[in-house]
Design a protein around this motif. Structure first.
Motif, PDB file in Angstrom:
ATOM      1  N   THR A 225     -14.255  -6.663  -0.099  1.00  0.00           N
ATOM      2  CA  THR A 225     -13.141  -7.100  -0.924  1.00  0.00           C
ATOM      3  C   THR A 225     -11.841  -6.453  -0.488  1.00  0.00           C
ATOM      4  OG1 THR A 225     -12.222  -7.038  -3.157  1.00  0.00           O
ATOM      5  CG2 THR A 225     -13.767  -5.289  -2.585  1.00  0.00           C
ATOM      6  N   ASP A 226     -10.762  -7.224  -0.542  1.00  0.00           N
ATOM      7  CA  ASP A 226      -9.445  -6.693  -0.206  1.00  0.00           C
ATOM      8  C   ASP A 226      -8.934  -5.707  -1.251  1.00  0.00           C
ATOM      9  OD1 ASP A 226      -9.395  -8.207   2.091  1.00  0.00           O
ATOM     10  OD2 ASP A 226      -8.223  -9.841   1.203  1.00  0.00           O
ATOM     11  N   ALA A 227      -9.594  -5.667  -2.404  1.00  0.00           N
ATOM     12  CA  ALA A 227      -9.171  -4.743  -3.451  1.00  0.00           C
ATOM     13  C   ALA A 227      -9.414  -3.288  -3.058  1.00  0.00           C
ATOM     14  CB  ALA A 227      -9.899  -5.057  -4.756  1.00  0.00           C
ATOM     15  N   ILE A 228     -10.316  -3.072  -2.105  1.00  0.00           N
ATOM     16  CA  ILE A 228     -10.593  -1.729  -1.591  1.00  0.00           C
ATOM     17  C   ILE A 228      -9.971  -1.621  -0.207  1.00  0.00           C
ATOM     18  CG2 ILE A 228     -12.381  -0.111  -0.845  1.00  0.00           C
ATOM     19  CD1 ILE A 228     -14.181  -1.368  -3.010  1.00  0.00           C
ATOM     20  N   ALA A 229      -9.105  -0.629  -0.029  1.00  0.00           N
ATOM     21  CA  ALA A 229      -8.371  -0.504   1.234  1.00  0.00           C
ATOM     22  C   ALA A 229      -9.047   0.422   2.232  1.00  0.00           C
ATOM     23  CB  ALA A 229      -6.955  -0.007   0.948  1.00  0.00           C
TER      24      ALA A 229
ATOM     25  N   HIS B  60       0.820  -1.220   0.000  1.00  0.00           N
ATOM     26  CA  HIS B  60       0.000   0.000   0.000  1.00  0.00           C
ATOM     27  C   HIS B  60       0.850   1.264   0.000  1.00  0.00           C
ATOM     28  CE1 HIS B  60      -3.163  -2.729   0.345  1.00  0.00           C
ATOM     29  NE2 HIS B  60      -3.721  -2.372   1.478  1.00  0.00           N
ATOM     30  N   TYR B  61       1.951   1.232   0.732  1.00  0.00           N
ATOM     31  CA  TYR B  61       2.796   2.414   0.878  1.00  0.00           C
ATOM     32  C   TYR B  61       3.413   2.830  -0.448  1.00  0.00           C
ATOM     33  CZ  TYR B  61       6.597   5.361   2.732  1.00  0.00           C
ATOM     34  OH  TYR B  61       7.463   6.398   2.988  1.00  0.00           O
ATOM     35  N   SER B  62       3.804   1.863  -1.257  1.00  0.00           N
ATOM     36  CA  SER B  62       4.518   2.162  -2.495  1.00  0.00           C
ATOM     37  C   SER B  62       3.630   2.130  -3.732  1.00  0.00           C
ATOM     38  CB  SER B  62       5.680   1.176  -2.682  1.00  0.00           C
ATOM     39  OG  SER B  62       5.201  -0.166  -2.690  1.00  0.00           O
ATOM     40  N   GLU B  63       2.682   1.201  -3.773  1.00  0.00           N
ATOM     41  CA  GLU B  63       1.863   1.039  -4.968  1.00  0.00           C
ATOM     42  C   GLU B  63       0.542   1.791  -4.913  1.00  0.00           C
ATOM     43  OE1 GLU B  63       1.415  -3.052  -5.958  1.00  0.00           O
ATOM     44  OE2 GLU B  63       3.574  -3.480  -5.852  1.00  0.00           O
TER      45      GLU B  63
ATOM     46  N   PHE C 281      -3.882  11.317  -0.856  1.00  0.00           N
ATOM     47  CA  PHE C 281      -3.312  10.325   0.059  1.00  0.00           C
ATOM     48  C   PHE C 281      -4.041  10.320   1.386  1.00  0.00           C
ATOM     49  CE2 PHE C 281      -0.525  14.053   0.705  1.00  0.00           C
ATOM     50  CZ  PHE C 281      -0.458  14.154   2.089  1.00  0.00           C
ATOM     51  N   LEU C 282      -3.855   9.235   2.122  1.00  0.00           N
ATOM     52  CA  LEU C 282      -4.501   8.999   3.410  1.00  0.00           C
ATOM     53  C   LEU C 282      -3.442   8.878   4.496  1.00  0.00           C
ATOM     54  CD1 LEU C 282      -6.908   6.160   2.229  1.00  0.00           C
ATOM     55  CD2 LEU C 282      -7.513   8.574   2.507  1.00  0.00           C
ATOM     56  N   THR C 283      -3.816   9.214   5.717  1.00  0.00           N
ATOM     57  CA  THR C 283      -2.874   9.105   6.830  1.00  0.00           C
ATOM     58  C   THR C 283      -3.561   8.552   8.077  1.00  0.00           C
ATOM     59  OG1 THR C 283      -3.319  11.342   7.705  1.00  0.00           O
ATOM     60  CG2 THR C 283      -1.603  11.140   6.016  1.00  0.00           C
TER      61      THR C 283
ATOM     62  N   ILE D   7       1.463   7.055   5.576  1.00  0.00           N
ATOM     63  CA  ILE D   7       0.914   7.728   4.399  1.00  0.00           C
ATOM     64  C   ILE D   7       0.679   6.691   3.306  1.00  0.00           C
ATOM     65  CG2 ILE D   7       1.353   9.410   2.567  1.00  0.00           C
ATOM     66  CD1 ILE D   7       3.147  10.932   4.531  1.00  0.00           C
ATOM     67  N   TRP D   8      -0.569   6.593   2.870  1.00  0.00           N
ATOM     68  CA  TRP D   8      -0.917   5.747   1.739  1.00  0.00           C
ATOM     69  C   TRP D   8      -1.315   6.617   0.556  1.00  0.00           C
ATOM     70  CZ3 TRP D   8      -4.862   1.645   3.945  1.00  0.00           C
ATOM     71  CH2 TRP D   8      -4.165   0.639   4.625  1.00  0.00           C
TER      72      TRP D   8
END
Length: 276
Positions: free
Chosen positions: A160-164, A120-123, A237-239, A245-246
């Protein structure tokens, strides 16, 4: 992962009185703190918010030194990286909304496995817009009170795991936050994050990112945001304290995508350099 450790008022335990007002009415607060590499991260900021919440809810919590000692005790028994959750409830009080004057606040701290988000952090992550709305309540805005039913219902909207993560609006169609995170947009190299005067949680990582942006001379604005702002953003981005940070790369159900942009990357780098 080692077995979870739970302390209630400093003693190993797994049960709480059914008369506790935290159970009866959500009458209390919590903090979720990452314990990584033998350190409770941003502990002072978490404790400050916890005390601010106690003051807001008029919970007469005075055992700060004892709580901190118990945190040290629990962490000494936690062999691996973990999530440490603190809960303070008003205590037991029987039926009825009016709190008893002699209620004794309860301290609960527990260790939980640290979640693993390998890419999640990089992609980046895909998010969903939730149908559940956040209500306006300036008195409770910002603090981490125990009543999180809006977030619980919103998080139940996908499996679904596709949505974080899910993004949440209020009843005035304003963007507020994620179900478990704070939201940032980047537009024309300006950092934007929602005003949380009426709802939402003032996240510890949110404040840290705002501080880092100032050091990096990034123009930052706490303001009213809506879906148009989200669609027009250059980066999103989200924190929160656990995820740091995602970058957000897609909005589920639409063809809208964002890149893992340079502003997000600069803040990720600054965070990893200064806080680790």
């Amino acid at each position: 992962m080692s077995e979870p450790v739970i302390l209630i008022n400093g003693q190993p335990a797994t049960t709480l009185s059914v008369a506790d007002r935290g159970l009866q009415y959500g009458d209390g607060l919590f903090e979720t703190i990452p314990f990584r590499h033998g350190k409770l991260e941003y502990l002072d900021a978490h404790i400050e918010r916890l005390l601010r919440g106690c003051n807001r809810l008029q919970i007469d919590f005075t055992d700060l030194a004892l709580l901190q000692h118990e945190l040290v005790t629990l962490c000494a028994q936690t062999a691996e990286d973990a999530v440490i959750k603190i809960m303070i409830t008003r205590g037991s009080g029987g039926r009825g909304y009016k709190p008893p004057l002699d209620a004794l606040p309860q301290r609960i701290i527990a260790s939980h496995p640290l979640p693993d988000y390998p890419t999640h952090y990089s992609e980046g992550v895909t998010v969903q817009l939730c149908s559940i709305r956040l209500s306006s309540n300036p008195l409770l805005a910002g603090i981490k009170h125990l009543n999180r039913l809006e977030q619980v219902l919103a998080r139940n909207e996908w499996s679904t795991d596709a949505i974080a993560e899910g993004l949440m609006l209020d009843y005035q169609d304003r963007l507020v936050e994620g179900t478990m995170s704070n939201l940032f947009l980047v537009k024309d190299e300006h950092l934007l994050t929602p005003n949380l005067n009426e709802s939402g949680i003032e996240g510890i990582m949110r404040q840290r990112v705002i501080e880092l942006a100032s050091v990096l001379n990034m123009p930052t604005e706490i303001t009213t945001l809506n879906m148009d702002d989200l669609y027009q953003a250059d980066e999103v981005f989200l924190t929160n304290s656990l995820i740091n940070i995602w970058p957000v790369t897609a909005l589920s159900g639409t063809n809208k995508t964002w890149s893992h942009g340079t502003i997000t990357q600069r803040l990720q780098k600054a965070l990893s350099t200064t806080d680790n």
